[in-house]
Design an enzyme around this catalytic site. Sequence first.
Site, PDB file in Angstrom:
ATOM      1  N   ARG A  90       0.873  -1.151  -0.041  1.00 55.95           N
ATOM      2  CA  ARG A  90      -0.048  -0.057  -0.093  1.00 55.95           C
ATOM      3  C   ARG A  90       0.911   1.338   0.001  1.00 55.95           C
ATOM      4  NH1 ARG A  90      -2.505   2.970   4.560  1.00 55.95           N
ATOM      5  NH2 ARG A  90      -4.126   4.381   3.656  1.00 55.95           N
ATOM      6  N   HIS A 133      -2.911  10.985   0.853  1.00 54.22           N
ATOM      7  CA  HIS A 133      -2.406  10.719   2.256  1.00 54.22           C
ATOM      8  C   HIS A 133      -1.686  12.190   2.687  1.00 54.22           C
ATOM      9  CE1 HIS A 133      -0.933   7.281   5.085  1.00 54.22           C
ATOM     10  NE2 HIS A 133      -0.733   8.388   5.692  1.00 54.22           N
ATOM     11  N   GLU A 178      -7.616   8.283   6.094  1.00 54.46           N
ATOM     12  CA  GLU A 178      -7.629   8.865   7.562  1.00 54.46           C
ATOM     13  C   GLU A 178      -8.201  10.189   7.390  1.00 54.46           C
ATOM     14  OE1 GLU A 178      -4.470   8.324  10.085  1.00 54.46           O
ATOM     15  OE2 GLU A 178      -4.335   6.120  10.086  1.00 54.46           O
ATOM     16  N   ASN A 313      -7.756   1.570   9.798  1.00 56.27           N
ATOM     17  CA  ASN A 313      -6.282   1.518  10.439  1.00 56.27           C
ATOM     18  C   ASN A 313      -6.652   1.572  11.932  1.00 56.27           C
ATOM     19  OD1 ASN A 313      -5.394   2.113   7.712  1.00 56.27           O
ATOM     20  ND2 ASN A 313      -4.931   4.159   8.111  1.00 56.27           N
ATOM     21  N   TYR A 315      -4.490   1.447  15.839  1.00 58.40           N
ATOM     22  CA  TYR A 315      -3.463   1.609  16.377  1.00 58.40           C
ATOM     23  C   TYR A 315      -3.540   1.369  17.981  1.00 58.40           C
ATOM     24  CZ  TYR A 315      -0.707   3.092  12.396  1.00 58.40           C
ATOM     25  OH  TYR A 315      -0.255   2.914  11.061  1.00 58.40           O
ATOM     26  N   GLU A 394      -3.625  -0.487   8.067  1.00 59.57           N
ATOM     27  CA  GLU A 394      -2.496   0.093   8.608  1.00 59.57           C
ATOM     28  C   GLU A 394      -2.781  -0.502  10.225  1.00 59.57           C
ATOM     29  OE1 GLU A 394      -1.385   4.180   8.944  1.00 59.57           O
ATOM     30  OE2 GLU A 394      -1.864   4.579   6.983  1.00 59.57           O
TER      31      GLU A 394
HETATM   32  C1  FCB Z   1      -1.496   7.074  10.743  1.00 57.51           C
HETATM   33  C2  FCB Z   1      -0.821   7.345   9.317  1.00 57.51           C
HETATM   34  C3  FCB Z   1       0.405   7.109   8.837  1.00 57.51           C
HETATM   35  C4  FCB Z   1       1.454   6.913  10.055  1.00 57.51           C
HETATM   36  C5  FCB Z   1       0.938   5.952  11.142  1.00 57.51           C
HETATM   37  C6  FCB Z   1       2.030   5.886  12.554  1.00 57.51           C
HETATM   38  O1  FCB Z   1      -2.435   7.837  11.448  1.00 57.51           O
HETATM   39  O2  FCB Z   1      -1.924   7.217   8.577  1.00 57.51           O
HETATM   40  O3  FCB Z   1       0.929   7.906   7.812  1.00 57.51           O
HETATM   41  O4  FCB Z   1       1.890   8.235  10.423  1.00 57.51           O
HETATM   42  O5  FCB Z   1      -0.333   6.621  11.645  1.00 57.51           O
END
Ligand code: FCB
Length: 504
Positions: A90, A133, A178, A313, A315, A394
């Site tokens: 990607r 992006h 995002e 995405n 995290y 992500e």
């Molecule tokens: C996300 C972003 C990516 C990177 C990660 C850690 O929010 O899409 O570009 O910075 O976090």
Amino acid sequence: MTLYLDRTEHASTRPPRPFPQGFLLGAATAAYQIEGAAFEDGRTASIWDAFSRVPGAVINGDTGDVACDHYHRYRDDVALMKELGLDTYRFSTSWSRVRPDGGPVNRTGLDFYERLVDELNAAGIVPWLTLYHWDLPQALEERGGWTARETADRFAEYALDVHDALGDRVQNWTTLNEPWCSSFLSYTAGIHAPGRMSVTDGVLAAHHLMLGHGQVVRELRARDASLSLGITLNLTVAEPVDPSAPADLDAARRIDGQFNRWFLDSIFRGEYPADVVDDIRAVAPDAIDALDAATRAGDLATISQHIDALGVNYYHGEFVGAEPDPHPPLPTEAPTDRATRSPFPSVEGIHWHDRGLERTSMHWEVQPEGLTRLLGRVWTEYAQPAGTVLYVTENGAAFDDVAVEEDGEVRVHDARRTEFLRGHLGAILDAVEAGVDVRGYFYWSLLDNYEWAWGYEKRFGIVHVDYATMRRSLKDSAKEYRRVIAAREIDVVAGRANVKTAQE
Ligand code: FCB
């Protein structure tokens, strides 16, 4: 009999867990974070070129001028991907390279992406293209940026140029990465480019980004019905400190609303969530008036075009309550010198708490089981009824890596990243087993790279980059990922880890 142990140390007799047939295992990057060559071959400034030069906006004043020099090293980088066995890659195209200043197409800039895509296809790696992006041409920002409706039209034109060049070679198209970040984090919080600090600007930016998304989906669909079209959202699991306390529940509802539902509801239901509109109106009535004035008949129908794929995405989650935590978690935003504010318009009375989970060097909690719940919820409430499949586009972690020279090689023994990766892959398999149609996973990131306001300080890669020499070296996590990809299974019951582990 073999015993398989998960991180919560429950012995299990479950055998290795295979990925479903056709499940794509890949890695992700983004143009500004890796390409460099910021002013070469006709490319002109994006908002990140400008913002990174604002004193105090980015740690160390780092810019993406050189980044990982991927623009010149893309062949080697694709070879590296092949060595890892990635099914898919990607990446994003740079609007400022393809249409410098948002103006006419720059053939030389577009050529770079043709070369990259040809290289990927020749290596048998599925190209997964993201059109935006976060790197809006600065010239368009000077004409209003995403707060201007015109920017959505310019975005659609740019998307068609990219499709003209690559439509015959790229099947998977993502409009935006995002949009919460490129609106609220960028136009309300001032934390990301262009660094504005206004609720109204954030709300307008979000609307026009989503409008641009919808326009691009419509145009590309009309051109070629066989494409897989989608968007990537960053989503979270917002949990109340005390689920029996109405005020804590309300804090979680507001974060979920402003972060997740603002985007999910507009895409899948063709509306902005009424409770969030009310929350924002209570603190910034002008912002909602401006949104009403900017919204034309048909906008939400455009935004809620059918999409084939939703990129998630993930995290970390959010653990919030109405009372302050006596021992609050460390802040997760870069400690820059420039003033910033909260990206959440309705944030009054919301406090983040520490629940003792392991944290990465971004101070982000490690909570793989949150991903299982997130995927389940998004699937049931939004994607499945719409006939949309899910990808985790992500997921990754920054840790304070130590690069060591061993036997003439650079090595990074990043056990925590390896564990993070395995835990989240397990969490996805948990969701798959529960019936969620997740079709792929992209680790963020292939390479250490420019981490926005953190500059080069935070390393997310499974591949270490020595910024002085540009040498790439596989970290232990990359070697483990290569092994997992080749085996097409993971050999632990992962994904249920929810315990604090010792710091390395
Ligand atoms: C996300 C972003 C990516 C990177 C990660 C850690 O929010 O899409 O570009 O910075 O976090």
